[in-house]
Enzyme design. Sequence first.
Site, PDB file in Angstrom:
ATOM      1  N   CYS A   1       9.204 -92.256  21.177  1.00 42.65           N
ATOM      2  CA  CYS A   1       8.112 -92.024  20.227  1.00 42.65           C
ATOM      3  C   CYS A   1       8.564 -92.054  18.762  1.00 42.65           C
ATOM      4  O   CYS A   1       7.743 -92.196  17.864  1.00 42.65           O
ATOM      5  CB  CYS A   1       7.441 -90.686  20.520  1.00 42.65           C
ATOM      6  SG  CYS A   1       6.766 -90.621  22.182  1.00 42.65           S
TER       7      CYS A   1
ATOM      8  N   HIS B   1       3.280 -88.352  14.538  1.00 46.20           N
ATOM      9  CA  HIS B   1       3.209 -88.937  15.878  1.00 46.20           C
ATOM     10  C   HIS B   1       2.165 -88.150  16.665  1.00 46.20           C
ATOM     11  O   HIS B   1       2.088 -86.926  16.564  1.00 46.20           O
ATOM     12  CB  HIS B   1       4.582 -88.854  16.549  1.00 46.20           C
ATOM     13  CG  HIS B   1       4.522 -89.157  18.007  1.00 46.20           C
ATOM     14  ND1 HIS B   1       3.925 -90.292  18.491  1.00 46.20           N
ATOM     15  CD2 HIS B   1       4.960 -88.462  19.092  1.00 46.20           C
ATOM     16  CE1 HIS B   1       3.989 -90.286  19.811  1.00 46.20           C
ATOM     17  NE2 HIS B   1       4.620 -89.185  20.194  1.00 46.20           N
TER      18      HIS B   1
ATOM     19  N   ASN C   1      -1.288 -90.397  23.522  1.00 46.22           N
ATOM     20  CA  ASN C   1       0.038 -90.625  22.940  1.00 46.22           C
ATOM     21  C   ASN C   1       0.431 -92.077  23.193  1.00 46.22           C
ATOM     22  O   ASN C   1       0.714 -92.458  24.321  1.00 46.22           O
ATOM     23  CB  ASN C   1       1.029 -89.657  23.609  1.00 46.22           C
ATOM     24  CG  ASN C   1       2.453 -89.815  23.088  1.00 46.22           C
ATOM     25  OD1 ASN C   1       2.773 -90.776  22.396  1.00 46.22           O
ATOM     26  ND2 ASN C   1       3.313 -88.867  23.439  1.00 46.22           N
TER      27      ASN C   1
HETATM   28  N1  ACO Z   1      -4.650 -80.858  34.628  1.00 48.90           N
HETATM   29  C1  ACO Z   1      -4.726 -79.597  35.062  1.00 48.90           C
HETATM   30  N2  ACO Z   1      -3.652 -78.777  35.155  1.00 48.90           N
HETATM   31  C2  ACO Z   1      -2.457 -79.284  34.757  1.00 48.90           C
HETATM   32  C3  ACO Z   1      -2.325 -80.611  34.275  1.00 48.90           C
HETATM   33  C4  ACO Z   1      -3.491 -81.409  34.238  1.00 48.90           C
HETATM   34  N3  ACO Z   1      -3.463 -82.684  33.787  1.00 48.90           N
HETATM   35  N4  ACO Z   1      -1.025 -80.804  33.962  1.00 48.90           N
HETATM   36  C5  ACO Z   1      -0.376 -79.666  34.225  1.00 48.90           C
HETATM   37  N5  ACO Z   1      -1.225 -78.740  34.696  1.00 48.90           N
HETATM   38  C6  ACO Z   1      -0.942 -77.375  35.117  1.00 48.90           C
HETATM   39  C7  ACO Z   1       0.504 -77.184  35.535  1.00 48.90           C
HETATM   40  O1  ACO Z   1       0.698 -77.585  36.865  1.00 48.90           O
HETATM   41  C8  ACO Z   1       0.681 -75.713  35.318  1.00 48.90           C
HETATM   42  O2  ACO Z   1       0.141 -75.044  36.417  1.00 48.90           O
HETATM   43  P1  ACO Z   1       0.867 -73.710  37.012  1.00 48.90           P
HETATM   44  O3  ACO Z   1       0.836 -72.729  35.886  1.00 48.90           O
HETATM   45  O4  ACO Z   1       0.009 -73.361  38.167  1.00 48.90           O
HETATM   46  O5  ACO Z   1       2.261 -74.154  37.370  1.00 48.90           O
HETATM   47  C9  ACO Z   1      -0.194 -75.405  34.096  1.00 48.90           C
HETATM   48  O6  ACO Z   1      -1.126 -76.502  34.000  1.00 48.90           O
HETATM   49  C10 ACO Z   1       0.573 -75.287  32.811  1.00 48.90           C
HETATM   50  O7  ACO Z   1       1.469 -76.395  32.670  1.00 48.90           O
HETATM   51  P2  ACO Z   1       2.442 -76.529  31.442  1.00 48.90           P
HETATM   52  O8  ACO Z   1       3.299 -77.733  31.632  1.00 48.90           O
HETATM   53  O9  ACO Z   1       3.131 -75.216  31.187  1.00 48.90           O
HETATM   54  O10 ACO Z   1       1.379 -76.774  30.268  1.00 48.90           O
HETATM   55  P3  ACO Z   1       1.625 -76.884  28.718  1.00 48.90           P
HETATM   56  O11 ACO Z   1       0.759 -75.961  28.013  1.00 48.90           O
HETATM   57  O12 ACO Z   1       3.096 -76.871  28.358  1.00 48.90           O
HETATM   58  O13 ACO Z   1       1.081 -78.356  28.391  1.00 48.90           O
HETATM   59  C11 ACO Z   1       1.945 -80.561  27.901  1.00 48.90           C
HETATM   60  C12 ACO Z   1       1.688 -79.493  28.978  1.00 48.90           C
HETATM   61  C13 ACO Z   1       0.603 -81.015  27.374  1.00 48.90           C
HETATM   62  C14 ACO Z   1       2.675 -81.726  28.553  1.00 48.90           C
HETATM   63  C15 ACO Z   1       2.791 -79.969  26.746  1.00 48.90           C
HETATM   64  O14 ACO Z   1       3.876 -79.258  27.271  1.00 48.90           O
HETATM   65  C16 ACO Z   1       3.315 -81.022  25.772  1.00 48.90           C
HETATM   66  O15 ACO Z   1       2.566 -81.617  25.029  1.00 48.90           O
HETATM   67  N6  ACO Z   1       4.660 -81.195  25.734  1.00 48.90           N
HETATM   68  C17 ACO Z   1       5.305 -82.076  24.745  1.00 48.90           C
HETATM   69  C18 ACO Z   1       5.097 -83.529  25.042  1.00 48.90           C
HETATM   70  C19 ACO Z   1       5.852 -84.333  23.987  1.00 48.90           C
HETATM   71  O16 ACO Z   1       5.807 -84.021  22.812  1.00 48.90           O
HETATM   72  N7  ACO Z   1       6.559 -85.356  24.394  1.00 48.90           N
HETATM   73  C20 ACO Z   1       7.417 -86.070  23.439  1.00 48.90           C
HETATM   74  C21 ACO Z   1       6.864 -87.331  23.005  1.00 48.90           C
HETATM   75  S1  ACO Z   1       6.575 -88.453  24.317  1.00 48.90           S
HETATM   76  C22 ACO Z   1       7.791 -89.656  24.227  1.00 48.90           C
HETATM   77  O17 ACO Z   1       8.767 -89.636  23.551  1.00 48.90           O
HETATM   78  C23 ACO Z   1       7.594 -90.856  25.120  1.00 48.90           C
END
Ligand code: ACO
Length: 326
Positions: free
Chosen positions: A113, A253, A283
Amino acid sequence: MLRSRIIGTGSYLPDRILTNVDLEKQMDTTDEWIRARTGIRERRIAAEGETTSDMATHAARCVVEKAGIRPSSIDLIILATATPDMAFPSSACIVQHRLGISGVAAFDISAACSGFIYGLGIADQFIRTGTVRTALVIGAERFSKILDWQDRTTCVLFGDGAGAVLLRGEEVESGILSTHLHADGTYADMLMVARKGSRNPITDELIQTEAEYLIMRGSELFKVAVKTLEEAVVEAVEANGLACEDVDLLVPHQANIRIITATAKRLGLPMEKVVVNLDRYGNTSAASIPIALDEALAEGRIRQGDHVLFEAFGGGLTWASAMVRW
Ligand code: ACO
């Protein structure tokens, strides 16, 4: 002083829209969860057979036309992508051919990214040293091909698209003031696609395993992203002898609205000074900043003399910033 001025921007988004409601019908997720945790409402998905170089070429033709230059005046092509058409030749070479030019340097860079800002930084160095005058920097991604569409924790986050800028070396006070590029391979396994590399050559066993797809430790990455980006934007501001309130527009980003909001808060910027389009595109990795910049310019959100700050964070881990005076 010889500086790189952005003389044009262009972008391309595929027509097909995949909404959160569409995803609700395919997997155990909800529109409400996706919007609350990420800010994403829908994303674009490339047509069957549409490649990263196809989208990159559309964005490149768009910027060439808007800037009113001939493709033959381009001296350098850098394409940032984590989803190239193939291992080699580079997608940049394919774009070069489609633009009808040959002979000038063309290469891909891999910084996930952060790739677009990495490309901007590299092109800026070529321009400042007088090695090239006009550089085309593209960010293009077709993430829909590397996602596990059964994995709700990753597939809801990404979209396809491409954006491009043209840089020209001019004796001006405006242009790219600074770029800061960083990486820390300690966290390499937090976000990766292990397929098709020398570590995981294609075998019958590998196909259909998770090595084929993007894997991400999302919540760990989230924390590192927020902390790192807060430091990165302050570094960019201070390196230019500016104050946070001197930033007129933040073009971040587009990974997650909560990460963007945290970065804006660190700078003390109201959200009116932040470009957000991840609600419509998700994204798009290396493509997200040039797409957002192209839209901000089309909406008249940037005026001459404005300080525009780009920041990104992605797989590697990599992170980067660029400060531009318009
Ligand atoms: N729908 C419903 N529930 C979901 C989904 C979904 N699509 N995805 C995950 N959950 C659930 C999980 O299973 C978890 O359930 P549990 O508590 O029963 O285990 C719960 O939701 C919470 O999951 P988390 O992963 O803790 O959720 P979080 O608030 O961290 O959000 C996210 C996840 C959106 C991925 C976030 O962590 C994020 O944005 N991370 C950074 C991503 C990023 O910046 N990447 C870098 C750039 S990408 C690149 O370089 C290619």
